[in-house]
Scaffold this motif. Structure first.
Motif, PDB file in Angstrom:
ATOM      1  N   ASN A  11     -21.434  11.310  13.453  1.00 45.08           N
ATOM      2  CA  ASN A  11     -21.233  10.587  13.188  1.00 45.08           C
ATOM      3  C   ASN A  11     -20.706   9.728  14.446  1.00 45.08           C
ATOM      4  O   ASN A  11     -19.763   9.475  14.674  1.00 45.08           O
ATOM      5  CB  ASN A  11     -20.086  10.175  12.152  1.00 45.08           C
ATOM      6  CG  ASN A  11     -20.392   8.525  11.549  1.00 45.08           C
ATOM      7  OD1 ASN A  11     -20.996   8.063  12.063  1.00 45.08           O
ATOM      8  ND2 ASN A  11     -19.018   8.195  10.788  1.00 45.08           N
ATOM      9  N   LYS A  13     -21.428   6.257  15.151  1.00 46.35           N
ATOM     10  CA  LYS A  13     -20.627   5.021  14.562  1.00 46.35           C
ATOM     11  C   LYS A  13     -21.971   4.081  15.554  1.00 46.35           C
ATOM     12  O   LYS A  13     -23.332   4.278  15.891  1.00 46.35           O
ATOM     13  CB  LYS A  13     -20.126   4.961  15.331  1.00 46.35           C
ATOM     14  CG  LYS A  13     -19.140   5.867  14.307  1.00 46.35           C
ATOM     15  CD  LYS A  13     -17.693   4.951  14.207  1.00 46.35           C
ATOM     16  CE  LYS A  13     -16.680   6.650  12.949  1.00 46.35           C
ATOM     17  NZ  LYS A  13     -16.051   6.249  12.622  1.00 46.35           N
ATOM     18  N   HIS A  97     -18.376   4.969   3.674  1.00 47.14           N
ATOM     19  CA  HIS A  97     -18.250   5.040   5.374  1.00 47.14           C
ATOM     20  C   HIS A  97     -16.798   4.258   4.981  1.00 47.14           C
ATOM     21  O   HIS A  97     -17.599   2.914   4.585  1.00 47.14           O
ATOM     22  CB  HIS A  97     -18.841   5.216   6.853  1.00 47.14           C
ATOM     23  CG  HIS A  97     -17.881   5.543   7.616  1.00 47.14           C
ATOM     24  ND1 HIS A  97     -16.626   5.129   8.103  1.00 47.14           N
ATOM     25  CD2 HIS A  97     -17.737   7.020   8.145  1.00 47.14           C
ATOM     26  CE1 HIS A  97     -15.957   5.880   8.992  1.00 47.14           C
ATOM     27  NE2 HIS A  97     -16.224   6.604   8.489  1.00 47.14           N
ATOM     28  N   GLU A 169     -12.582  11.248   3.892  1.00 39.20           N
ATOM     29  CA  GLU A 169     -11.910  11.251   4.766  1.00 39.20           C
ATOM     30  C   GLU A 169     -10.719  10.170   4.947  1.00 39.20           C
ATOM     31  O   GLU A 169     -11.168   8.609   4.461  1.00 39.20           O
ATOM     32  CB  GLU A 169     -13.227  10.197   5.649  1.00 39.20           C
ATOM     33  CG  GLU A 169     -14.407  10.846   5.921  1.00 39.20           C
ATOM     34  CD  GLU A 169     -15.060  10.373   7.363  1.00 39.20           C
ATOM     35  OE1 GLU A 169     -15.080  11.033   7.686  1.00 39.20           O
ATOM     36  OE2 GLU A 169     -15.192   8.293   7.260  1.00 39.20           O
ATOM     37  N   ALA A 173      -6.392   8.469   8.753  1.00 38.52           N
ATOM     38  CA  ALA A 173      -6.990   9.737  10.137  1.00 38.52           C
ATOM     39  C   ALA A 173      -8.243   9.240  10.602  1.00 38.52           C
ATOM     40  O   ALA A 173      -9.017   9.743  11.875  1.00 38.52           O
ATOM     41  CB  ALA A 173      -6.693  10.915   8.881  1.00 38.52           C
ATOM     42  N   ILE A 174      -8.795   8.555  10.348  1.00 36.26           N
ATOM     43  CA  ILE A 174     -10.379   8.242  10.738  1.00 36.26           C
ATOM     44  C   ILE A 174      -9.523   7.493  12.378  1.00 36.26           C
ATOM     45  O   ILE A 174      -9.654   6.319  12.174  1.00 36.26           O
ATOM     46  CB  ILE A 174     -10.630   7.798  10.056  1.00 36.26           C
ATOM     47  CG1 ILE A 174     -11.281   8.673   8.812  1.00 36.26           C
ATOM     48  CG2 ILE A 174     -12.462   6.687  11.351  1.00 36.26           C
ATOM     49  CD1 ILE A 174     -12.165   7.532   7.918  1.00 36.26           C
ATOM     50  N   GLY A 175     -10.217   8.167  13.418  1.00 39.86           N
ATOM     51  CA  GLY A 175     -10.132   7.464  14.882  1.00 39.86           C
ATOM     52  C   GLY A 175      -8.738   7.702  15.651  1.00 39.86           C
ATOM     53  O   GLY A 175      -8.402   6.098  16.375  1.00 39.86           O
ATOM     54  N   GLY A 214     -12.144  12.478  10.328  1.00 32.29           N
ATOM     55  CA  GLY A 214     -10.482  12.027   9.933  1.00 32.29           C
ATOM     56  C   GLY A 214     -10.254  13.256  11.335  1.00 32.29           C
ATOM     57  O   GLY A 214      -9.027  13.691  11.103  1.00 32.29           O
ATOM     58  N   SER A 215     -10.505  12.572  12.617  1.00 29.79           N
ATOM     59  CA  SER A 215     -10.419  13.306  13.945  1.00 29.79           C
ATOM     60  C   SER A 215     -10.492  14.648  13.897  1.00 29.79           C
ATOM     61  O   SER A 215      -9.494  15.697  14.159  1.00 29.79           O
ATOM     62  CB  SER A 215      -8.477  11.977  14.053  1.00 29.79           C
ATOM     63  OG  SER A 215      -8.637  11.392  13.851  1.00 29.79           O
ATOM     64  N   VAL A 216     -11.637  15.107  13.346  1.00 34.53           N
ATOM     65  CA  VAL A 216     -12.191  16.074  13.834  1.00 34.53           C
ATOM     66  C   VAL A 216     -12.120  16.755  15.196  1.00 34.53           C
ATOM     67  O   VAL A 216     -13.227  16.096  15.711  1.00 34.53           O
ATOM     68  CB  VAL A 216     -12.977  16.748  13.227  1.00 34.53           C
ATOM     69  CG1 VAL A 216     -13.015  17.889  12.689  1.00 34.53           C
ATOM     70  CG2 VAL A 216     -12.442  16.488  11.351  1.00 34.53           C
ATOM     71  N   LEU A 234     -17.600  16.096   9.037  1.00 34.89           N
ATOM     72  CA  LEU A 234     -17.919  14.558   9.558  1.00 34.89           C
ATOM     73  C   LEU A 234     -16.476  14.331  10.565  1.00 34.89           C
ATOM     74  O   LEU A 234     -15.773  14.104  10.513  1.00 34.89           O
ATOM     75  CB  LEU A 234     -17.938  14.032   8.458  1.00 34.89           C
ATOM     76  CG  LEU A 234     -18.470  12.458   8.581  1.00 34.89           C
ATOM     77  CD1 LEU A 234     -20.111  12.518   8.777  1.00 34.89           C
ATOM     78  CD2 LEU A 234     -18.583  11.236   7.489  1.00 34.89           C
ATOM     79  N   VAL A 235     -17.794  14.168  11.849  1.00 30.75           N
ATOM     80  CA  VAL A 235     -16.831  14.143  13.003  1.00 30.75           C
ATOM     81  C   VAL A 235     -17.782  13.101  13.851  1.00 30.75           C
ATOM     82  O   VAL A 235     -18.695  12.396  14.143  1.00 30.75           O
ATOM     83  CB  VAL A 235     -18.085  15.609  13.485  1.00 30.75           C
ATOM     84  CG1 VAL A 235     -16.365  15.122  15.352  1.00 30.75           C
ATOM     85  CG2 VAL A 235     -17.452  16.547  12.865  1.00 30.75           C
ATOM     86  N   GLY A 236     -16.546  12.018  14.510  1.00 29.73           N
ATOM     87  CA  GLY A 236     -16.894  10.783  14.945  1.00 29.73           C
ATOM     88  C   GLY A 236     -17.101  10.872  16.035  1.00 29.73           C
ATOM     89  O   GLY A 236     -17.576  11.344  16.942  1.00 29.73           O
ATOM     90  N   GLY A 237     -15.017  10.464  16.839  1.00 28.14           N
ATOM     91  CA  GLY A 237     -15.483  10.694  18.421  1.00 28.14           C
ATOM     92  C   GLY A 237     -15.537  11.782  19.272  1.00 28.14           C
ATOM     93  O   GLY A 237     -16.178  11.716  19.825  1.00 28.14           O
TER      94      GLY A 237
HETATM   95  P1  PGA Z   1     -13.083  10.089  13.365  1.00 28.22           P
HETATM   96  O1  PGA Z   1     -13.900   9.500  12.805  1.00 28.22           O
HETATM   97  O2  PGA Z   1     -13.498  11.975  14.150  1.00 28.22           O
HETATM   98  O3  PGA Z   1     -13.510   9.330  15.218  1.00 28.22           O
HETATM   99  O4  PGA Z   1     -11.866   9.885  13.500  1.00 28.22           O
HETATM  100  C1  PGA Z   1     -14.452  10.059  11.784  1.00 28.22           C
HETATM  101  C2  PGA Z   1     -15.576   9.347  11.026  1.00 28.22           C
HETATM  102  O5  PGA Z   1     -15.409   8.628  11.093  1.00 28.22           O
HETATM  103  O6  PGA Z   1     -16.388   9.898  10.134  1.00 28.22           O
END
Ligand code: PGA
Length: 254
Positions: A11, A13, A97, A169, A173-175, A214-216, A234-237
């Motif tokens: 993801n 973003k 999301h 998520e 834990a997100i970001g 969430g912070s994977v 689901l991986v953000g950063g």
């Molecule tokens: P993150 O984001 O891996 O940066 O915590 C996950 C997401 O928002 O899907």
């Protein structure tokens, strides 16, 4: 072992121009060449979708959107339809999301409308649910997850539910660098799956993929993804860098 094929979804973003997106794929694709254990998808900003579809052509890497509108078409300035995503070559779409819920007013009801439209257009929806920190600390996690799952997935049938993916998520834990422990995530997945079972039966629930997000990161991916209840991430950063995302995709199976 579960029959559910793990899905590892990036993801991005609101990051990367089309040129930066192409450069990512050029670096990333060779790192996961021949890796078919997991399904891989890159959910990228709308404007980079054509570039990423072109760059991933001939690979097994899929492309997804991060949002869409539920109406088929019409006077909805600034919105993007499911048909547009599908025509552009998207296979997946993230729905609901927590950032969409927090900053853009999305609710379980709007997510649900989007879900039905996405399915109609053959997109695989990745429906996000998850509790806020205050909800977890207030002992409300179970109630929130059951309610979000019930309302977001309302109206599905055994047939239409077949491709649906849920992403758990936890918003705290997100970001943030805080990850749910594998055990805590697995506990939430069991709750969500039990709700799906109440709605659609055990068999459908057992077949549905539930991702953790969430912070994977490369260093916690293996512990999370080896939980039998966790069917992908689901991986953000950590998905913005090709090496880091490739390390997550190729996590060691134990
Ligand atoms: P993150 O984001 O891996 O940066 O915590 C996950 C997401 O928002 O899907």
């Amino acid at each position: 072992m579960s029959q559910r094929k793990p899905l590892i979804a990036a993801n991005w973003k609101m990051y990367k121009t089309a040129n930066e997106a192409t450069a990512f794929v050029q670096a990333f694709a060779p790192l996961v060449k021949g890796h078919t254990r997991d399904e891989i998808t890159l959910c990228v900003p709308f404007l980079s979708i054509p570039a990423v579809v072109a760059a991933t052509h001939g690979t097994h890497i899929h492309v997804g959107g991060q949002n869409m509108y539920w109406q088929e078409e019409g006077a909805f300035t600034g919105e993007t339809s499911a048909a547009m995503l599908h025509a552009a070559g998207c296979a997946h779409v993230i729905l609901g999301h927590s950032e969409r819920r927090q900053f853009f007013g999305e609710t379980d009801e709007t997510v649900n409308q989007k879900l039905h439209t996405a399915l109609k257009h053959k997109l695989v929806p990745i429906v996000c649910v998850g509790e806020l920190l205050a909800e977890r600390e207030g002992g409300k996690t179970e109630e929130v997850l059951l309610r979000q799952t019930e309302r977001s997935l309302a109206g599905l049938t055994v047939e239409t539910a077949r491709t649906v993916v849920i992403a758990y998520e936890p918003v705290w834990a997100i970001g943030t660098g805080k990850t749910a422990t594998p055990e805590l995530a697995a506990e939430a997945h069991v709750l969500i799956r039990s709700q799906v079972a109440r709605m659609l039966g055990r068999e459908t629930a057992e077949a549905m993929r539930i991702l953790y997000g969430g912070s994977v990161k490369p260093d916690n991916a293996s512990a999370l993804l080896n939980q039998p209840e966790i069917d992908g991430a689901l991986v953000g950063g950590a998905s913005l860098d090709p090496n880091s995302f490739a390390k997550i995709v190729t996590y060691a199976q134990s």
